[in-house]
Design an enzyme around this catalytic site. Structure first.
Site, PDB file in Angstrom:
ATOM      1  N   ASP A 247      43.800  29.069  34.653  1.00  0.00           N
ATOM      2  CA  ASP A 247      43.380  30.410  34.445  1.00  0.00           C
ATOM      3  C   ASP A 247      44.060  31.214  33.687  1.00  0.00           C
ATOM      4  O   ASP A 247      45.023  30.054  33.296  1.00  0.00           O
ATOM      5  CB  ASP A 247      44.448  31.279  35.646  1.00  0.00           C
ATOM      6  CG  ASP A 247      43.034  31.029  37.105  1.00  0.00           C
ATOM      7  OD1 ASP A 247      41.881  30.183  37.660  1.00  0.00           O
ATOM      8  OD2 ASP A 247      43.778  31.592  38.030  1.00  0.00           O
ATOM      9  N   LYS A 269      40.188  34.263  35.148  1.00  0.00           N
ATOM     10  CA  LYS A 269      40.055  35.807  35.867  1.00  0.00           C
ATOM     11  C   LYS A 269      41.746  36.593  35.437  1.00  0.00           C
ATOM     12  O   LYS A 269      42.632  35.859  35.822  1.00  0.00           O
ATOM     13  CB  LYS A 269      39.878  35.432  37.462  1.00  0.00           C
ATOM     14  CG  LYS A 269      38.073  34.652  37.579  1.00  0.00           C
ATOM     15  CD  LYS A 269      38.031  35.560  38.745  1.00  0.00           C
ATOM     16  CE  LYS A 269      36.847  34.460  38.919  1.00  0.00           C
ATOM     17  NZ  LYS A 269      37.711  33.268  39.671  1.00  0.00           N
ATOM     18  N   MET A 382      47.564  42.343  42.230  1.00  0.00           N
ATOM     19  CA  MET A 382      46.782  43.176  40.869  1.00  0.00           C
ATOM     20  C   MET A 382      46.991  44.696  41.839  1.00  0.00           C
ATOM     21  O   MET A 382      46.077  45.280  41.397  1.00  0.00           O
ATOM     22  CB  MET A 382      45.624  42.804  41.736  1.00  0.00           C
ATOM     23  CG  MET A 382      45.225  40.896  41.421  1.00  0.00           C
ATOM     24  SD  MET A 382      44.257  40.344  41.694  1.00  0.00           S
ATOM     25  CE  MET A 382      44.671  39.623  43.506  1.00  0.00           C
TER      26      MET A 382
END
Ligand code: SAH
Length: 468
Positions: A247, A269, A382
């Site tokens: 990642d 991502k 997030m």
């Protein structure tokens, strides 16, 4: 990196040394380890130098060095012990494009001599760019101890056997063979006193009879960023990986730990940034593993937390490939550790929620009510862009506006930042702070240090930043 380390073949190369005192002696002792053709220029050389000249180990000129002496040399040492004379020598060398070392003058030198661990053919050079020579010596001492002297014999035997080892099919089979030689079979042969060439033949026969291992995929947690927070299993998986699919969030310090020959693929991502479609990631993992590679699918934190792990496992399983999951330290654990707080506490919260800011819009009434209750703790991943919505909903469901909230960005990394605030102030505080990098929001927790410094909540009007 100011000094680029290389290993220079000095066989039959001309090396000139200006000077005949202590400084020159020290360099000469090192140069004698090579096959260089050495010429020393010194009007009044030390007795050792004269002796070495008489024995044919070097050429000696009883005078100062001149421009024409340097032409064609590979290296030049200015070791006269006199600043002006060393500067003259350095100038002559530079003018002719010959690399020069001025003893004890880092700035005037184009190359410097590292601390050397000599287990020829294994040589280790340790440099500190002049910053910490004592540390270099300490490291050298540790490496000397670590590399028992037998390693030279193993490597020499290995060198003579390299052609024979080409009988093994493919790079992986050869790597496995050499790993077994240097890791287990070689040291065992040394210990038993078995002739090394016979031990190599026996090992080769065993490996030739062996079926190559099929490829596989390991889902590995890279932890929050500090390489010291990797598990030993993760280290081993990285050491043995042929392909590392990582990642974007995985810290560079961790990627550096992968085997040097490994193919590194960023299949990332990151928050709202550009991303590789999940199908493409699955396809890459499967293609490489089917071709026989040991694939490490490296994910930030713990692969089982917001890592789409199930989807990837399913794809790998459907492809009939072996796999394993190696857990890692998730961001919430690292963030809680950095503020010196427990995620659960007897009498306060017997559980905590792990949420993503991406999904909270789908929350039901009772989820919000539970979260709003006093003493609730949640780690929100997030969540940077969802705070206005989160705060509004929580307060609407009765959460105390003064509930402590701590945002930890880049937890466990050198650029970590901590903002301690309250629920009501969270959106504004985040907006003005302009945090960069991944951040986890610890709802219901205040840093231990901040609480100690302040009598009680509410917290500060402005974000309190705690240097980590
Ligand atoms: N599997 C990861 C989470 C991936 S989702 C884990 O277990 O940690 C990505 C989110 O993780 C980021 O948006 C951020 O909220 C959080 N995160 C990952 N690394 C972090 C770090 N070093 N510091 C703070 N938050 C981090």
């Amino acid at each position: 990196m100011r000094h680029f380390p290389i290993f220079l073949d000095l066989t039959q190369s001309r090396v000139v040394v200006a000077g005949g005192g202590e400084a020159a002696l020290a360099k000469l002792r090192l140069l004698f380890k090579t096959q260089a053709a050495i010429t020393v220029f010194a009007a009044d050389p030390a007795a050792d130098i004269a002796r070495w000249a008489a024995a044919g180990r070097l050429r000696l000129e009883h005078r100062a060095i001149r421009a024409e002496d340097i032409a064609g040399a590979v290296l030049a040492y200015a070791a006269t012990g006199e600043v002006d004379e060393d500067a003259r020598v350095a100038g002559l060398a530079r003018a002719q494009g010959v690399l020069v070392n001025v003893v004890d003058d880092l700035v005037a030198s184009q190359f410097i001599t590292p601390a050397i661990v000599d287990r020829t053919p294994i040589t280790i050079a340790i440099g500190t760019e002049g910053a910490a020579p004592v540390l270099a010596r300490t490291l050298k001492g540790e490496l000397e101890k670590r590399l028992e002297s037998g390693v030279s014999a193993l490597a020499e035997a290995g060198r003579a056997f390299r052609d024979r080892a080409r009988a093994l099919p493919g790079v992986r089979a050869r790597c496995a063979f050499w790993a077994a030689w240097y890791g287990t079979d070689g040291p065992a042969a040394l210990a038993r006193g078995t002739p090394l060439d016979a031990a190599l033949e026996a090992l080769l026969a065993r490996h030739l009879a062996h079926q190559p291992e099929p490829g596989r995929v390991d889902f590995v947690g890279a932890g929050p960023g500090d390489p010291d927070l990797l598990t030993l299993k993760a280290r081993k998986a990285l050491d043995g990986a042929d392909v590392v699919l990582h990642d974007r969030l995985v810290a560079p310090g961790i990627l550096d730990l992968a085997r040097r020959e490994a193919t590194m693929i960023e299949a990332g991502k990151e928050g709202f940034g550009p991303s590789t479609p999940q199908d493409a990631i699955n396809r890459l993992m499967i293609e490489h593993a089917r071709a026989g590679a040991r694939v490490v699918r490296l994910k930030a934190g713990d692969p089982a937390v917001f890592g789409r792990l199930d989807e990837e496992i399913e794809a790998v399983r459907d492809a009939g490939l072996d796999h394993a999951v190696i857990p890692g330290i998730t961001a919430a654990s690292a963030a809680a550790a950095s503020i010196g707080r427990s995620l659960t506490r007897r009498g306060r919260n017997s559980g905590y929620q792990v949420l993503t800011g991406h999904d909270v819009k789908g929350f039901a009434e009772h989820d919000w009510r539970a979260l709003a209750r006093s003493g609730s703790v949640a780690a929100i991943y997030m969540g940077k862009r969802a705070t206005r919505f989160l705060t509004g909903r929580l307060m609407m469901h009765g959460a105390d506006p003064e509930t402590p909230v701590t945002v930890v960005a880049n937890a466990s990394r050198p650029d970590a930042r901590t903002l301690a605030t309250s629920l009501a102030r969270l959106p504004d505080v985040l907006e003005t702070a302009g945090l960069t990098g991944p951040a986890v929001i610890l709802y219901g927790l205040a840093p231990a240090a901040a609480e100690a410094a302040l009598p009680a909540f509410p917290m500060l009007d402005t974000p309190e930043e705690i240097a980590l």
